[in-house]
Design a protein around this motif. Sequence first.
Motif, PDB file in Angstrom:
ATOM      1  N   ILE A 138      37.179  83.135  68.359  1.00 34.09           N
ATOM      2  CA  ILE A 138      36.827  82.449  67.254  1.00 34.09           C
ATOM      3  C   ILE A 138      37.342  81.232  67.308  1.00 34.09           C
ATOM      4  O   ILE A 138      38.632  80.899  67.320  1.00 34.09           O
ATOM      5  CB  ILE A 138      37.364  83.248  65.698  1.00 34.09           C
ATOM      6  N   ASP A 139      36.774  80.154  67.372  1.00 33.77           N
ATOM      7  CA  ASP A 139      36.957  78.665  67.471  1.00 33.77           C
ATOM      8  C   ASP A 139      37.017  78.083  65.724  1.00 33.77           C
ATOM      9  O   ASP A 139      35.565  77.770  65.359  1.00 33.77           O
ATOM     10  CB  ASP A 139      36.237  77.884  68.341  1.00 33.77           C
ATOM     11  N   ILE A 140      37.833  78.030  65.210  1.00 39.53           N
ATOM     12  CA  ILE A 140      37.745  77.560  63.686  1.00 39.53           C
ATOM     13  C   ILE A 140      37.291  76.121  63.467  1.00 39.53           C
ATOM     14  O   ILE A 140      37.023  75.692  62.423  1.00 39.53           O
ATOM     15  CB  ILE A 140      39.440  77.710  63.013  1.00 39.53           C
ATOM     16  N   LYS A 141      37.294  75.317  64.450  1.00 41.95           N
ATOM     17  CA  LYS A 141      37.012  73.929  64.436  1.00 41.95           C
ATOM     18  C   LYS A 141      35.352  73.820  64.453  1.00 41.95           C
ATOM     19  O   LYS A 141      34.721  72.911  64.257  1.00 41.95           O
ATOM     20  CB  LYS A 141      37.658  73.185  65.473  1.00 41.95           C
ATOM     21  N   ASN A 142      34.787  74.726  65.220  1.00 45.64           N
ATOM     22  CA  ASN A 142      33.330  74.917  65.643  1.00 45.64           C
ATOM     23  C   ASN A 142      32.449  75.359  64.448  1.00 45.64           C
ATOM     24  O   ASN A 142      32.788  76.248  63.849  1.00 45.64           O
ATOM     25  CB  ASN A 142      33.101  75.837  66.893  1.00 45.64           C
ATOM     26  N   LYS A 143      31.557  74.464  64.208  1.00 43.56           N
ATOM     27  CA  LYS A 143      30.538  74.706  63.025  1.00 43.56           C
ATOM     28  C   LYS A 143      29.477  75.674  63.631  1.00 43.56           C
ATOM     29  O   LYS A 143      28.794  75.233  64.341  1.00 43.56           O
ATOM     30  CB  LYS A 143      30.075  73.572  62.579  1.00 43.56           C
ATOM     31  N   ASN A 144      29.344  76.800  63.102  1.00 39.24           N
ATOM     32  CA  ASN A 144      28.383  77.792  63.395  1.00 39.24           C
ATOM     33  C   ASN A 144      28.400  78.960  62.500  1.00 39.24           C
ATOM     34  O   ASN A 144      29.244  79.087  61.419  1.00 39.24           O
ATOM     35  CB  ASN A 144      28.465  78.184  65.022  1.00 39.24           C
ATOM     36  N   THR A 145      27.635  79.861  62.829  1.00 35.88           N
ATOM     37  CA  THR A 145      27.546  81.135  62.110  1.00 35.88           C
ATOM     38  C   THR A 145      27.982  82.315  62.911  1.00 35.88           C
ATOM     39  O   THR A 145      27.470  82.503  64.134  1.00 35.88           O
ATOM     40  CB  THR A 145      26.304  81.654  61.444  1.00 35.88           C
TER      41      THR A 145
END
Length: 845
Positions: free
Chosen positions: A66-73
């Motif tokens: 989980i990359d908390i900075k990456n915008k995604n679902t």
Amino acid sequence: MSIVNSTFNNYPIEFKEINPEDFTKRFSLDGSTTIRNSFTIENNGNKIIINPNNDGYINEPLQENIDIKNKNTVVINASVGQGKSYSIIKTIKRYYEDNSPQKYVIIVASPFVSLVKQYVNDIHNDGGIPKEEIFDYNVIGRTPDRSYLTKSVHVVTVNTLLGNPGEDGFKNSEAKREYLTSLSKHCEQNNVKVVFIYDEIHDSYYNFKQEYIFNLWKWKKVIHKNFIISATFNEASKIIIEYLAELTDRKIKIIESKRKIFPKKQSKLHLHYSDDYNFTTNTKEIKNIIVELVRKKKNIDILCYSKSLSKDIINPKGDIGKELRRAYGINQIKDCTSQLASNSREENIEQQNQYDNSMCNVGTNFKTGVSIKKDNHAFIIIMPPRSTRLHFKNQYGIFSGGINSVIQALARQRTKGDIHIILSKPDKFNYNTLVHANMNDEQLKQFKTLYDIVEYYAVDKKVDYLKLNRQHLYLNKFYQQELSGYLQNEINTISNTSRNDLPPLKFPKLETFILDNGEDYLANRYKIFGEDISAYLTYASITNQFTNCRLENIFARKNIIFSEDKVFQELNNFVKKEKFEERLALFKGWGTFNRYYEEFKATLYKNYNVLFKKTSAEKPNFDKVSKKVFEHKLLEWLKANFYSEEITSYSRADYLLDCIISTNNINVDEIIDPKIKGRVLFFRAIRHLVLKIFSEVKEYNKRNKLYYYIETDLKNYSTEDLNYISDIEKFINSDELINKVFGFHRVLNNKTTDKKIKSIIRALKSDFLMLDTTKNKSRIKIGNQKVSITKVIGFKYFPNKRALNFFDTRIDWEQIKKNRIELVGEHEYQKMQNEIDEIIKKLIN
């Protein structure tokens, strides 16, 4: 029977997968596919597979992906009991403790109001986030305070977030609208990014209708990430993922945990099959299991498919309710049924019906989201009975959604213990379809052996095994062939017609059908997906599909069919084959017919599902008429068997006379049991009226004619006579045989008192007098008037007959048990009882 089911030790657990192809391809009915470029699947177009650690939990490998900075679902497909909710709370903590210039607000969307407080507490306790930083949406409308704008974590319900007002509302409340609008604007104005967490998405999919999706676009400028989490995804979930991913630049990341079983963590699963058409508090399996577990001093919780049955179970006036209160105390029984009326509470008050780990919980609202962590625990689940299966749509209550609701319910027990399920017998299985389940020969044999024990006897459409991940095909096929296909010409005509300024008319797409009706269609059309929920439960239990429990015992009464024209012969064969006489020798040896009769019936109905085929019927059943015929014949057979004599008829007059004789020497004032006292008073009243009838028989000796007669309609009744007639009406339900076998209750079906009296006297005259059956009644002059009379040919009265005693002192086995436990202790008593049981088994075998 106890199960040793090692053949399915390493059998794969089937679950609904979420695959990249669900979003990058379209599937046709012929098996062909077309490419879609609408979404980007991260990780080079592949889903990520993670393994739970040695304790069965996934937090560490999940956080690594989980990359908390990456915008995604992010789609998290993890098994029940693997700690996915705990993991997501740790993810919330990562956002909360992030020191970057970017600020975040986390919105947790719960499927149920009853779980909101639990989420708040868990985020505080497991995530270490201060309570003052967590907003509980339940306070909306209770206070004008708008400090929620600066809080880091918000816990709401999905229907609030999407603006679903419920079945009887037209829009969200103004307070909720104000909250959502203010918070979204605050985030936009202050460059705060929003992370949405949809936990247990399988329980909230119905909120994602098109008209409600618009509410999520309120967050389009500030949304950063969606987490969509479940152990039991469904086809509707895939549509939701697409809706939500559209708000995160159409990027999707799929993380799936392997399904692994840890035997040391598995509870013991006990299946109790009931033949009752309806389930009530008098259903043997329900009553006996609850009482037995309570008396074993187990900490129990009862999850029930039905709110009304849950209420009956905790009713303080009922037998089960009394037992629960004696065991746990008056204030320790928690009613966990919905407080909502018409989908809303009348007042804005805090929920009072949530699950409480410190109490005995009974109800309907903890089949998901709750973690039961109790020592010495027994979890009782009452599934829908056969009566809830309707032709078009089932009425399974909290299990109407199909098999996902079953998996979630079983997973509530997180500490190793016992799970007891009461369920109806499943329909017959089409074993040929198991070729698609990849069972080996040994597994197939074991499955058939166990399933044959519990299957429903009636011939019906059989249960087919179908793969869970082919559900989309079945939905697509129904949509293409039965819905849009049926109307294709009309759809084409309308699409090519100019309809300016007319109401919109557009046939719903496949995705809309799946989202709105797909899950209901599967649960009502395919037996293995929920139409026959007992069939799925049986299949999954045998094949070891539940990660938190393993099949330990199957309890089911055997089917035994008696034919009306052969019932005596079949009873002889039955008792010989099943060694019934050996089981009941003690009761017969005591020489009391009543004990022998009652114990024989109790043992028969407890261990066997009795069916009776009347000569005129096509199929065996056990409705009121069949049961009456069978029990009458059983009574005649037991009488002959008890006295070692030939079988003879046994009429209502015989029964009445036996009971009159048996009650002659009973002192009513010494009887404590109100039902037995009522029986005695009933037969005392019958005795009085029979003697009155005898006294009314007169001799006619005139004009060279000699005969006995009785007036056709007796008219003179004393106060004493009327009191006894009143007792008959008052206590008639105290005796089961007189009503259910001999049908005496029908004489009271008349509406007026006068007609009831005439009907009772007429019935007793028919039972105890041999009357002239000539239709034209004679009339003779008595005093100054002519009256109608019936000639009496004889009396059905045998003062020297050997009476069957249906009244005797009953042994209080429970009191004897308590006395013995007090004398030797419970452990020693159980040890002695087990030794006795083993001796009896050896004698029978």
